[in-house]
Design an enzyme around this catalytic site. Structure first.
Site, PDB file in Angstrom:
ATOM      1  CG  ASP A   1       7.852  -5.537  -0.724  1.00 14.23           C
ATOM      2  OD1 ASP A   1       8.016  -6.384  -1.730  1.00 14.23           O
ATOM      3  OD2 ASP A   1       7.833  -6.391   0.344  1.00 14.23           O
TER       4      ASP A   1
ATOM      5  CG  ASP B   1      -6.257   3.874  -0.903  1.00  9.06           C
ATOM      6  OD1 ASP B   1      -6.282   5.173  -0.378  1.00  9.06           O
ATOM      7  OD2 ASP B   1      -7.742   3.207  -0.228  1.00  9.06           O
TER       8      ASP B   1
ATOM      9  CG  ASP C   1       6.324  -6.931  -6.747  1.00 10.53           C
ATOM     10  OD1 ASP C   1       7.333  -6.220  -5.908  1.00 10.53           O
ATOM     11  OD2 ASP C   1       5.972  -8.114  -6.359  1.00 10.53           O
TER      12      ASP C   1
ATOM     13  CE  LYS D   1      -6.392   3.934   3.691  1.00  7.90           C
ATOM     14  NZ  LYS D   1      -7.114   3.932   2.613  1.00  7.90           N
TER      15      LYS D   1
ATOM     16  CE1 TYR E   1       6.087  -5.816   5.511  1.00  8.08           C
ATOM     17  CE2 TYR E   1       8.157  -5.558   4.356  1.00  8.08           C
ATOM     18  CZ  TYR E   1       7.164  -5.920   4.102  1.00  8.08           C
ATOM     19  OH  TYR E   1       6.297  -6.309   3.407  1.00  8.08           O
TER      20      TYR E   1
HETATM   21 MG    MG Z   1       8.506  -7.899  -2.705  1.00  8.16          MG
END
Ligand code: MG
Ligand code: NAI
Length: 339
Positions: free
Chosen positions: A228, A204, A232, A171, A118
């Protein structure tokens, strides 16, 4: 205490209205300064984050942020105000806790907030046929986010009366150089916290374990995009988006926001669940060191979750105002109204 309140769009103003009512009840002397940001602001002023809003956020002790409606297509001149606020205020640690309502789940995802994928370094090459995003990982940002995670694990261990653990999520088997640096830096910071256990997972596998066995986790620390996405996944175990709250922390600065967005499908109907935003108030009070009012508010939220009233996202038919009133009743120590 001076708090900058940025309601934003959609249900943002509805849930922040509830949150500030609760904050005033707990601290009548609080100085609330309102500022605007978001899509409606962009349409009025040509910027989603006016300079006066940024100045108000800087001048306050902390910020309460509602939600903004960002278009999914590129609009010239529009930048997400929350991403910009996090960067401009250097709020590098995004803490996203999940507490299970009916089980032993109690975890926090600590997400690096300022770099990674980001970082905003995207470009087109080949006359538009190749798109490149640079993933920026620095030793400085990796070290400070790792330190934030281990400090949190140490505090939680003391509060919860059990040993702390930090899981480093990366990762590095594929992203050998960038996540290699993140992993190596986080493991070096771990050396300063011998009483906190440390382990690591590939992202993962971490996603699968978070879905399947969330009670195995305490604190997870990871890079921006991974954090991020994983937060969720985690929030499902805490009762969904209507309850998920988050803190964005920098050196001496903080912004608290619900994880949910502007929810245009329910905006204006007075049925948004205010508990994510009200939980932000508890996080704010705890961050300011007001532990007793924070604990009272947490207890009030838990009581309302147990006994109702519940908004439609939790299967009830109560309004935002009903839930807010029930929280205020709990805070006054009276019996809660029946659901
Ligand atoms: Mg989000
Ligand atoms: P959303 O979080 O706004 O809504 C997703 C679903 O959850 C909707 O069905 C909504 O009704 C429900 N929901 C969300 N919060 C709720 C609450 N407090 N009580 C009851 N139900 C709730 O995500 P969506 O629909 O993907 O995005 C809508 C807009 O919000 C978009 O413009 C998006 O860019 C923006 N957004 C803003 C964020 C922010 O300001 N930090 C974060 C996520 C999305």
């Amino acid at each position: 205490m001076k708090i900058c309140v940025i309601p934003g769009d959609g249900i943002g103003p509805e849930v922040l209205d509830a949150a500030t009512t609760v904050l005033r009840a707990l601290d009548p002397s609080v100085d609330l300064v309102s500022a605007e940001a978001g899509w409606a602001t962009f349409q009025r002023h040509g910027t989603a984050l006016p300079d006066v809003t940024l100045a108000a956020a800087r001048a306050a002790d902390a910020v309460l942020f509602g939600a903004v409606a960002s278009p999914s297509h590129a609009v010239p001149g529009y930048r997400s105000p929350i991403v910009q606020l996090r960067r401009d205020l250097d709020l590098y640690a995004n803490l996203r806790p999940t507490v299970g309502q009916h089980g032993p789940v109690n975890l926090v995802i600590v997400r690096e907030n300022t770099e990674g994928l980001y970082a905003g370094r995207e470009r087109l090459e080949d006359g538009g046929d190749t798109a490149i995003a640079e993933r920026v990982i620095t030793r400085r940002a990796s070290a400070r986010i790792a330190r934030a995670a281990f400090e949190l694990a140490r505090r939680r261990a003391a509060e919860l009366g059990r040993p702390g653990r930090v899981t480093i999520v990366h990762k590095a088997n594929v992203l050998r150089i960038s996540d290699g640096l993140f992993r190596e830096t986080a493991l070096a910071v771990a050396g300063d916290y011998p009483e906190v256990a440390v382990d690591e997972l590939l992202v993962d596998v971490a996603a699968m374990r978070l879905a399947q066995a969330p009670e195995r986790f305490d604190v997870l620390v990871t890079t921006n995009l991974f954090g991020d996405i994983l937060s969720d996944v985690a929030c499902i175990h805490g009762g969904g988006l209507g309850l998920a709250a988050s803190a964005n922390l920098g050196e001496g600065r903080a912004l608290f926001e619900p994880v949910h967005g502007a929810a245009p499908d329910i905006a204006g109907r007075g049925v948004a669940n205010p508990l994510a935003a009200i939980t932000c108030v508890a996080m704010l009070l705890a961050w300011r060191g007001a532990t007793a009012p924070a604990a009272r508010l947490r207890a009030a939220i838990a009581a309302v979750l147990r006994a109702g009233p519940h908004t439609p996202d939790l299967g009830g038919s109560a309004t935002t105002a009903d839930v807010t009133a029930a929280i205020l009743t709990q805070l006054r120590g009276a019996a809660p109204p029946s659901a």
